[in-house]
Scaffold this motif. Structure first.
Motif, mmCIF file in Angstrom:
data_model
loop_
_atom_site.group_PDB
_atom_site.id
_atom_site.type_symbol
_atom_site.label_atom_id
_atom_site.label_comp_id
_atom_site.label_asym_id
_atom_site.label_seq_id
_atom_site.Cartn_x
_atom_site.Cartn_y
_atom_site.Cartn_z
ATOM 1 N N MET A 1 0.824 -1.198 0.000
ATOM 2 C CA MET A 1 0.000 0.000 0.000
ATOM 3 C C MET A 1 0.864 1.257 0.000
ATOM 4 O O MET A 1 0.612 2.196 -0.756
ATOM 5 N N ILE A 2 1.904 1.276 0.816
ATOM 6 C CA ILE A 2 2.803 2.432 0.854
ATOM 7 C C ILE A 2 3.454 2.638 -0.513
ATOM 8 O O ILE A 2 3.579 3.769 -0.992
ATOM 9 N N ASN A 3 3.832 1.546 -1.156
ATOM 10 C CA ASN A 3 4.494 1.632 -2.463
ATOM 11 C C ASN A 3 3.600 2.221 -3.544
ATOM 12 O O ASN A 3 4.104 2.758 -4.527
ATOM 13 N N MET A 4 2.284 2.116 -3.384
ATOM 14 C CA MET A 4 1.381 2.704 -4.372
ATOM 15 C C MET A 4 1.549 4.218 -4.420
ATOM 16 O O MET A 4 1.437 4.819 -5.480
ATOM 17 N N MET A 5 1.777 4.823 -3.276
ATOM 18 C CA MET A 5 1.883 6.278 -3.218
ATOM 19 C C MET A 5 3.325 6.766 -3.133
ATOM 20 O O MET A 5 3.607 7.899 -3.474
ATOM 21 N N PHE A 6 4.205 5.908 -2.647
ATOM 22 C CA PHE A 6 5.607 6.289 -2.484
ATOM 23 C C PHE A 6 6.498 5.249 -3.143
ATOM 24 O O PHE A 6 7.159 4.468 -2.459
ATOM 25 N N PRO A 7 6.527 5.235 -4.480
ATOM 26 C CA PRO A 7 7.367 4.264 -5.180
ATOM 27 C C PRO A 7 8.830 4.445 -4.775
ATOM 28 O O PRO A 7 9.257 5.527 -4.416
ATOM 29 N N ASP A 8 9.552 3.372 -4.814
ATOM 30 C CA ASP A 8 10.981 3.379 -4.502
ATOM 31 C C ASP A 8 11.281 3.649 -3.034
ATOM 32 O O ASP A 8 12.402 4.013 -2.687
ATOM 33 N N ARG A 9 10.298 3.467 -2.160
ATOM 34 C CA ARG A 9 10.531 3.661 -0.722
ATOM 35 C C ARG A 9 10.243 2.373 0.053
ATOM 36 O O ARG A 9 10.018 2.405 1.261
ATOM 37 N N GLU A 10 10.267 1.241 -0.648
ATOM 38 C CA GLU A 10 9.913 -0.033 -0.004
ATOM 39 C C GLU A 10 10.790 -0.336 1.201
ATOM 40 O O GLU A 10 10.298 -0.761 2.248
ATOM 41 N N GLU A 11 12.075 -0.134 1.068
ATOM 42 C CA GLU A 11 12.987 -0.433 2.176
ATOM 43 C C GLU A 11 12.649 0.412 3.409
ATOM 44 O O GLU A 11 12.595 -0.097 4.530
ATOM 45 N N ASP A 12 12.407 1.699 3.185
ATOM 46 C CA ASP A 12 12.022 2.576 4.295
ATOM 47 C C ASP A 12 10.687 2.146 4.889
ATOM 48 O O ASP A 12 10.527 2.103 6.107
ATOM 49 N N GLY A 13 9.729 1.840 4.028
ATOM 50 C CA GLY A 13 8.413 1.408 4.494
ATOM 51 C C GLY A 13 8.498 0.148 5.333
ATOM 52 O O GLY A 13 7.894 0.058 6.408
ATOM 53 N N ARG A 14 9.255 -0.816 4.875
ATOM 54 C CA ARG A 14 9.409 -2.080 5.616
ATOM 55 C C ARG A 14 10.086 -1.838 6.966
ATOM 56 O O ARG A 14 9.661 -2.380 7.990
#
Length: 161
Positions: free
Chosen positions: A105-118
């Motif tokens: 869900m975070i990646n839908m709005m903030f692409p390329d931030r998966e590592e930070d989101g996780r």
């Protein structure tokens, strides 16, 4: 119109996650410019999700959740939990956010931030792991994620009162 509906759903997912933002437009636009909504507009969008919640939230509880009041009433915290459960971000019987679904869900709005989101999800789930009340856990994790996302440079617009 389909793009707007998809973005509205994504926005509602973000609202369920941190109840802090309702971003409009495409993910690229969301990063380039902040678009904010009033509290009344956000409440109107998410109010129908309260119909399936027990207890059914009053408008004041929805407003508290939308404004991310740290010291929210328990009913407001329970509405947050109910929304998270509806979006399968905090599955029934769980006291933590589902990491994979939340990152998606975070990646839908903030692409390329998966590592930070996780990292943020793990940090906040861990911070609240001793909490036994589902409403308190949902609220605590969401507030933690909001703080962590802001401190990590995620552009989170404020809701206009």
């Amino acid at each position: 119109m389909m793009q707007n509906n998809r973005m509205t759903m994504t926005n509602l997912l973000l609202m369920a996650l941190a109840s802090a933002v309702v971003l409009m437009g495409s993910p690229a636009r969301a990063e380039e410019e902040e678009v904010s909504m009033t509290v009344d507009e956000v409440v109107e969008l998410i109010e129908p999700f309260g119909d399936g919640c027990t207890p059914k939230p009053l408008r004041e509880h929805i407003v508290e959740m939308v404004l991310n009041k740290e010291d929210a009433k328990h009913e407001s915290k329970c509405f947050r939990h109910c929304m998270l459960q509806q979006f399968e971000l905090m599955p029934e019987g769980q006291l933590q956010f589902n990491e994979d679904k939340t990152v998606e869900m975070i990646n839908m709005m903030f692409p390329d931030r998966e590592e930070d989101g996780r990292r943020i999800i793990k940090t906040c789930n861990e911070a609240m792991k001793a909490e036994k009340d589902k409403c308190e856990a949902a609220h605590g994790i969401a507030m933690c994620m909001l703080r962590e996302m802001r401190s990590s440079g995620f552009k989170i617009p404020e809701i206009k009162e």
